[in-house]
Design a protein around this motif. Structure first.
Motif, PDB file in Angstrom:
ATOM      1  N   ARG A  16      -3.526  10.596  -3.714  1.00  9.64           N
ATOM      2  CA  ARG A  16      -4.949  10.252  -3.734  1.00  9.64           C
ATOM      3  C   ARG A  16      -5.285   9.198  -4.780  1.00  9.64           C
ATOM      4  O   ARG A  16      -6.027   8.258  -4.530  1.00  9.64           O
ATOM      5  CB  ARG A  16      -5.758  11.525  -4.010  1.00  9.64           C
ATOM      6  CG  ARG A  16      -7.249  11.328  -4.119  1.00  9.64           C
ATOM      7  CD  ARG A  16      -7.932  12.651  -4.449  1.00  9.64           C
ATOM      8  NE  ARG A  16      -7.855  13.555  -3.312  1.00  9.64           N
ATOM      9  CZ  ARG A  16      -8.835  13.706  -2.419  1.00  9.64           C
ATOM     10  NH1 ARG A  16      -9.948  13.017  -2.561  1.00  9.64           N
ATOM     11  NH2 ARG A  16      -8.713  14.530  -1.416  1.00  9.64           N
ATOM     12  N   THR A  17      -4.714   9.321  -5.985  1.00  9.19           N
ATOM     13  CA  THR A  17      -5.097   8.405  -7.063  1.00  9.19           C
ATOM     14  C   THR A  17      -4.258   7.130  -7.095  1.00  9.19           C
ATOM     15  O   THR A  17      -4.480   6.261  -7.927  1.00  9.19           O
ATOM     16  CB  THR A  17      -4.943   9.098  -8.433  1.00  9.19           C
ATOM     17  OG1 THR A  17      -3.554   9.404  -8.618  1.00  9.19           O
ATOM     18  CG2 THR A  17      -5.760  10.371  -8.508  1.00  9.19           C
ATOM     19  N   ASP A  18      -3.265   7.053  -6.218  1.00  7.26           N
ATOM     20  CA  ASP A  18      -2.393   5.873  -6.170  1.00  7.26           C
ATOM     21  C   ASP A  18      -1.574   5.727  -7.463  1.00  7.26           C
ATOM     22  O   ASP A  18      -1.144   4.629  -7.807  1.00  7.26           O
ATOM     23  CB  ASP A  18      -3.209   4.596  -5.920  1.00  7.26           C
ATOM     24  CG  ASP A  18      -2.423   3.554  -5.113  1.00  7.26           C
ATOM     25  OD1 ASP A  18      -1.682   3.944  -4.200  1.00  7.26           O
ATOM     26  OD2 ASP A  18      -2.547   2.357  -5.415  1.00  7.26           O
ATOM     27  N   ALA A  19      -1.370   6.841  -8.154  1.00  3.60           N
ATOM     28  CA  ALA A  19      -0.601   6.769  -9.393  1.00  3.60           C
ATOM     29  C   ALA A  19       0.890   6.574  -9.110  1.00  3.60           C
ATOM     30  O   ALA A  19       1.601   5.924  -9.863  1.00  3.60           O
ATOM     31  CB  ALA A  19      -0.809   8.058 -10.199  1.00  3.60           C
ATOM     32  N   LEU A  20       1.363   7.154  -7.987  1.00  4.90           N
ATOM     33  CA  LEU A  20       2.795   7.090  -7.677  1.00  4.90           C
ATOM     34  C   LEU A  20       3.139   6.020  -6.651  1.00  4.90           C
ATOM     35  O   LEU A  20       4.252   5.511  -6.630  1.00  4.90           O
ATOM     36  CB  LEU A  20       3.243   8.414  -7.034  1.00  4.90           C
ATOM     37  CG  LEU A  20       3.216   9.699  -7.829  1.00  4.90           C
ATOM     38  CD1 LEU A  20       3.566  10.873  -6.901  1.00  4.90           C
ATOM     39  CD2 LEU A  20       4.274   9.608  -8.940  1.00  4.90           C
ATOM     40  N   ARG A  21       2.186   5.742  -5.747  1.00  6.78           N
ATOM     41  CA  ARG A  21       2.550   5.006  -4.538  1.00  6.78           C
ATOM     42  C   ARG A  21       3.124   3.611  -4.789  1.00  6.78           C
ATOM     43  O   ARG A  21       4.144   3.250  -4.181  1.00  6.78           O
ATOM     44  CB  ARG A  21       1.363   4.945  -3.566  1.00  6.78           C
ATOM     45  CG  ARG A  21       1.751   4.446  -2.185  1.00  6.78           C
ATOM     46  CD  ARG A  21       0.573   4.379  -1.235  1.00  6.78           C
ATOM     47  NE  ARG A  21       0.076   5.659  -0.797  1.00  6.78           N
ATOM     48  CZ  ARG A  21      -1.017   6.246  -1.289  1.00  6.78           C
ATOM     49  NH1 ARG A  21      -1.731   5.653  -2.214  1.00  6.78           N
ATOM     50  NH2 ARG A  21      -1.416   7.407  -0.832  1.00  6.78           N
ATOM     51  N   PRO A  22       2.525   2.785  -5.679  1.00  2.79           N
ATOM     52  CA  PRO A  22       3.091   1.430  -5.816  1.00  2.79           C
ATOM     53  C   PRO A  22       4.564   1.461  -6.245  1.00  2.79           C
ATOM     54  O   PRO A  22       5.395   0.751  -5.671  1.00  2.79           O
ATOM     55  CB  PRO A  22       2.202   0.788  -6.894  1.00  2.79           C
ATOM     56  CG  PRO A  22       0.921   1.559  -6.848  1.00  2.79           C
ATOM     57  CD  PRO A  22       1.301   2.966  -6.484  1.00  2.79           C
TER      58      PRO A  22
ATOM     59  N   GLY B 184      -3.024   6.751   2.707  1.00  2.00           N
ATOM     60  CA  GLY B 184      -3.375   5.385   3.075  1.00  2.00           C
ATOM     61  C   GLY B 184      -3.117   4.309   2.041  1.00  2.00           C
ATOM     62  O   GLY B 184      -3.314   4.511   0.847  1.00  2.00           O
ATOM     63  N   LEU B 185      -2.742   3.133   2.527  1.00  2.00           N
ATOM     64  CA  LEU B 185      -2.804   1.943   1.671  1.00  2.00           C
ATOM     65  C   LEU B 185      -4.272   1.619   1.438  1.00  2.00           C
ATOM     66  O   LEU B 185      -4.646   1.118   0.384  1.00  2.00           O
ATOM     67  CB  LEU B 185      -2.092   0.760   2.346  1.00  2.00           C
ATOM     68  CG  LEU B 185      -0.573   0.883   2.488  1.00  2.00           C
ATOM     69  CD1 LEU B 185      -0.020  -0.272   3.326  1.00  2.00           C
ATOM     70  CD2 LEU B 185       0.111   0.935   1.131  1.00  2.00           C
ATOM     71  N   TYR B 186      -5.107   1.944   2.437  1.00  2.00           N
ATOM     72  CA  TYR B 186      -6.556   1.853   2.277  1.00  2.00           C
ATOM     73  C   TYR B 186      -7.116   3.262   2.138  1.00  2.00           C
ATOM     74  O   TYR B 186      -6.761   4.146   2.926  1.00  2.00           O
ATOM     75  CB  TYR B 186      -7.217   1.187   3.491  1.00  2.00           C
ATOM     76  CG  TYR B 186      -6.984  -0.303   3.520  1.00  2.00           C
ATOM     77  CD1 TYR B 186      -7.951  -1.189   3.044  1.00  2.00           C
ATOM     78  CD2 TYR B 186      -5.791  -0.825   4.000  1.00  2.00           C
ATOM     79  CE1 TYR B 186      -7.713  -2.551   3.053  1.00  2.00           C
ATOM     80  CE2 TYR B 186      -5.554  -2.189   4.002  1.00  2.00           C
ATOM     81  CZ  TYR B 186      -6.516  -3.050   3.526  1.00  2.00           C
ATOM     82  OH  TYR B 186      -6.289  -4.396   3.528  1.00  2.00           O
ATOM     83  N   ALA B 187      -7.971   3.475   1.139  1.00  2.00           N
ATOM     84  CA  ALA B 187      -8.674   4.750   0.994  1.00  2.00           C
ATOM     85  C   ALA B 187      -9.819   4.771   1.995  1.00  2.00           C
ATOM     86  O   ALA B 187     -10.455   3.742   2.226  1.00  2.00           O
ATOM     87  CB  ALA B 187      -9.226   4.875  -0.420  1.00  2.00           C
TER      88      ALA B 187
ATOM     89  N   PRO C 195      -9.135  -1.039  -0.229  1.00  2.00           N
ATOM     90  CA  PRO C 195      -7.699  -1.165  -0.511  1.00  2.00           C
ATOM     91  C   PRO C 195      -7.326  -0.488  -1.824  1.00  2.00           C
ATOM     92  O   PRO C 195      -8.023  -0.645  -2.826  1.00  2.00           O
ATOM     93  CB  PRO C 195      -7.474  -2.680  -0.591  1.00  2.00           C
ATOM     94  CG  PRO C 195      -8.822  -3.274  -0.825  1.00  2.00           C
ATOM     95  CD  PRO C 195      -9.831  -2.326  -0.236  1.00  2.00           C
ATOM     96  N   ARG C 196      -6.260   0.285  -1.802  1.00  2.00           N
ATOM     97  CA  ARG C 196      -5.727   0.816  -3.057  1.00  2.00           C
ATOM     98  C   ARG C 196      -4.828  -0.267  -3.684  1.00  2.00           C
ATOM     99  O   ARG C 196      -4.459  -1.251  -3.027  1.00  2.00           O
ATOM    100  CB  ARG C 196      -4.907   2.077  -2.794  1.00  2.00           C
ATOM    101  CG  ARG C 196      -5.735   3.264  -2.311  1.00  2.00           C
ATOM    102  CD  ARG C 196      -4.964   4.587  -2.445  1.00  2.00           C
ATOM    103  NE  ARG C 196      -5.869   5.722  -2.338  1.00  2.00           N
ATOM    104  CZ  ARG C 196      -6.098   6.409  -1.203  1.00  2.00           C
ATOM    105  NH1 ARG C 196      -5.456   6.089  -0.098  1.00  2.00           N
ATOM    106  NH2 ARG C 196      -6.942   7.416  -1.201  1.00  2.00           N
ATOM    107  N   GLY C 197      -4.465  -0.045  -4.924  1.00  2.00           N
ATOM    108  CA  GLY C 197      -3.569  -1.005  -5.589  1.00  2.00           C
ATOM    109  C   GLY C 197      -2.295  -1.204  -4.784  1.00  2.00           C
ATOM    110  O   GLY C 197      -1.729  -2.299  -4.729  1.00  2.00           O
ATOM    111  N   SER C 198      -1.839  -0.140  -4.132  1.00  2.00           N
ATOM    112  CA  SER C 198      -0.588  -0.252  -3.379  1.00  2.00           C
ATOM    113  C   SER C 198      -0.728  -1.179  -2.171  1.00  2.00           C
ATOM    114  O   SER C 198       0.267  -1.760  -1.733  1.00  2.00           O
ATOM    115  CB  SER C 198      -0.087   1.120  -2.960  1.00  2.00           C
ATOM    116  OG  SER C 198      -1.138   1.905  -2.490  1.00  2.00           O
ATOM    117  N   ALA C 199      -1.948  -1.333  -1.644  1.00  2.00           N
ATOM    118  CA  ALA C 199      -2.142  -2.293  -0.544  1.00  2.00           C
ATOM    119  C   ALA C 199      -1.880  -3.705  -1.075  1.00  2.00           C
ATOM    120  O   ALA C 199      -1.187  -4.509  -0.448  1.00  2.00           O
ATOM    121  CB  ALA C 199      -3.561  -2.195   0.018  1.00  2.00           C
ATOM    122  N   ARG C 200      -2.425  -3.987  -2.265  1.00  2.00           N
ATOM    123  CA  ARG C 200      -2.205  -5.321  -2.861  1.00  2.00           C
ATOM    124  C   ARG C 200      -0.731  -5.520  -3.195  1.00  2.00           C
ATOM    125  O   ARG C 200      -0.170  -6.590  -2.995  1.00  2.00           O
ATOM    126  CB  ARG C 200      -3.086  -5.492  -4.093  1.00  2.00           C
ATOM    127  CG  ARG C 200      -4.572  -5.590  -3.729  1.00  2.00           C
ATOM    128  CD  ARG C 200      -5.438  -5.888  -4.949  1.00  2.00           C
ATOM    129  NE  ARG C 200      -5.625  -4.702  -5.767  1.00  2.00           N
ATOM    130  CZ  ARG C 200      -6.622  -3.824  -5.590  1.00  2.00           C
ATOM    131  NH1 ARG C 200      -7.517  -4.013  -4.632  1.00  2.00           N
ATOM    132  NH2 ARG C 200      -6.727  -2.753  -6.354  1.00  2.00           N
TER     133      ARG C 200
END
Ligand code: FCB
Length: 479
Positions: free
Chosen positions: A375-381, A424-427, A437-442
């Motif tokens: 959810r927080t995109d802490a791990l995804r990138p 999602g890459l997009y929240a 877009p989450r940071g991981s989308a960028r």
């Protein structure tokens, strides 16, 4: 990073082949909303089926936001989009084709093509029309014929120029949750299997239930495979048809004892029984004391043009024999885990890809899904980068990986888990249907634009083992 002599050390640049297919994946029921003629819609209305009583409802309202969502794909810069078409929408009653649904999907494919994005079409992603389920789903004797008719409809009227096709998504996930754990339609729960438990005492009876629907599914796959090749061949086009297999890493909890042979048996059945059957034409599966199957399926041999891999995580397997064989599944102690408690284990992607390469040398491989609930995109990138670096390592060592689809384009309805998990890459804000877009989308876009990424020094080198208790290392630490 400083090297031994104190000089700055750059990482290694890992370039992907120029024709590598950067992709994202979704599934119709999880994003479209209003899938009222499907078996899942009925399932969700039953109390206790979905976490917190949620229902797919309007989902991400993708049905009404085609242009906007194709815009997200363009923004990401992907070259391919994996999505599914919903049989329940296209044929809501037996033999009745909904012309408006046909036109809708046709428009979706045209929007993609206009954006220069190749479709990767999934024909079956966990859902059936209500009427097919009522007849027995994959166990219904007419399912092969009906699935072939549906496949022909999708090819001729919706995606006549699509090259890549997945007939069925994750056959074993789909059937195990439906026929052994009873978590999804048709909701059959085998003896010794608690619905949500990670600790199972499967029996011959509970595992044996998988076989008839699996054989029905494979026969339907054969018909769809042949139909697609015949239709495309008649027009002088080429198609590539495969399935999306859910591959997991099974490592023993304790390297000795029964854990190791049990982990190996699970690997053999869960990861390879279906792909092997697609090569040999015979479905073979054996787990000591529990399962011993050998069923020839007519026409099945050689019906896989590429190997679709969905990879997410690993399990630690333990065995106990008190009162019959019990199978325990756990997460590696101390591991990085995502919002659903799954281990984030990028090296596992390399391991499963090398497994495919060893068993199916020369067969093209497509990463049909990989991602994480965060959810927080802490791990995804970082998880995204690490999985891609391990994919690249497999490429360098000969695995023919031709594309990577990230699961998922946007947050969506995660089956019995409801809307909680965020892949999602997009929240998605479900109240307003706003996509952000989450940071991981960028991060993904940066990787796609540059065609590769930098591998940090020391990547993949395992950390040194902890010092033995009471040994020299211990003394070094004491004061
Ligand atoms: C896979 C499914 C996909 C999604 C991800 C998280 O097993 O194919 O629909 O639910 O898991």
């Amino acid at each position: 990073v400083l090297g031994p002599a104190g000089e700055a050390r750059a990482g290694e640049l890992r370039q992907f082949p120029p024709d590598f297919r950067w992709c994202v994946a979704t599934a119709a029921h999880q994003i479209e909303g209003g899938n009222v003629h499907s078996d899942w819609w009925d399932w969700e209305q039953q109390p206790g089926r979905i976490r917190n009583g949620e229902r797919s409802g309007a989902a991400c309202d993708h049905w009404n936001r085609l242009e906007e969502d194709v815009g997200l794909l363009k923004q990401l810069g992907v070259r391919q989009y994996r999505f599914s078409v919903e049989w329940a929408r296209l044929e809501p009653e037996p033999g009745v084709v909904d012309a408006a649904a046909v036109a809708h999907y046709r428009r979706e494919v045209e929007l993609l093509e206009a954006a220069g994005i190749e479709p990767l079409v999934t024909l079956h992603h966990f859902t059936f029309p209500r009427w097919v389920r009522a007849k027995g789903g994959w166990e219904w004797e007419g399912v092969g014929e009906a699935f072939e008719r549906f496949t022909r409809l999708v090819y001729t009227r919706i995606a006549p120029r699509a090259r890549d096709w997945v007939t069925v998504n994750e056959p074993l996930v789909h059937l195990e949750s439906g026929y052994v754990r009873g978590l999804t339609p048709p909701g059959v729960q085998g003896a010794g299997v608690g619905a949500g438990a990670r600790d199972l005492a499967p029996s011959r009876e509970s595992l044996g239930r998988l076989v008839p629907p699996l054989v029905g599914l494979l026969k339907a796959h054969v018909r769809a495979y042949r139909a697609l090749h015949q239709l495309a061949g008649a027009e002088g086009r080429a198609v590539r048809v495969g399935l999306a297999h859910h591959l997991r890493v099974f490592d023993p909890h304790r390297p000795l004892w029964l854990d190791a042979p049990l982990a190996a048996a699970l690997d053999g059945v869960w990861n390879w029984a279906v792909p092997d059957a697609l090569r040999t034409g015979v479905l073979r599966a054996s787990v000591p004391l529990l399962l011993d199957v050998s069923v020839p399926v007519e026409g099945l041999a050689g019906t896989q043009d590429f190997f679709g891999v969905n990879y997410y995580t690993r399990d630690r397997v333990s065995a106990s024999v008190r009162g019959g064989l019990r199978l325990g599944m756990a997460v590696t102690a101390g591991a990085r885990t995502n919002d659903m408690g799954w281990e984030v284990y990028p090296e596992g992607l390399y391991r499963v890809l090398m497994g495919v390469h060893a068993r199916f040398p020369g067969l093209p491989i497509v990463l049909t899904e990989n991602g994480t609930a965060d959810r927080t995109d802490a791990l995804r990138p970082a998880a995204l980068r690490d999985h891609l670096l391990y994919l690249h390592k497999a490429l360098r060592e000969g695995a023919r990986v031709e594309g990577y689809c990230h699961w998922s384009l946007m947050d969506n309805f995660e089956w019995m888990e409801g809307f909680g998990p965020r892949f999602g890459l997009y929240a998605v804000d479900y109240a307003t249907q706003r996509r952000t877009p989450r940071g991981s989308a960028r991060e993904y876009t940066r990787i796609i634009r540059s065609g590769g990424l930098e591998e940090p020094p020391g990547f993949g080198v395992p950390p040194p083992p902890p010092p033995p208790p009471g040994g020299r290392g211990m003394r070094d630490w004491s004061w």
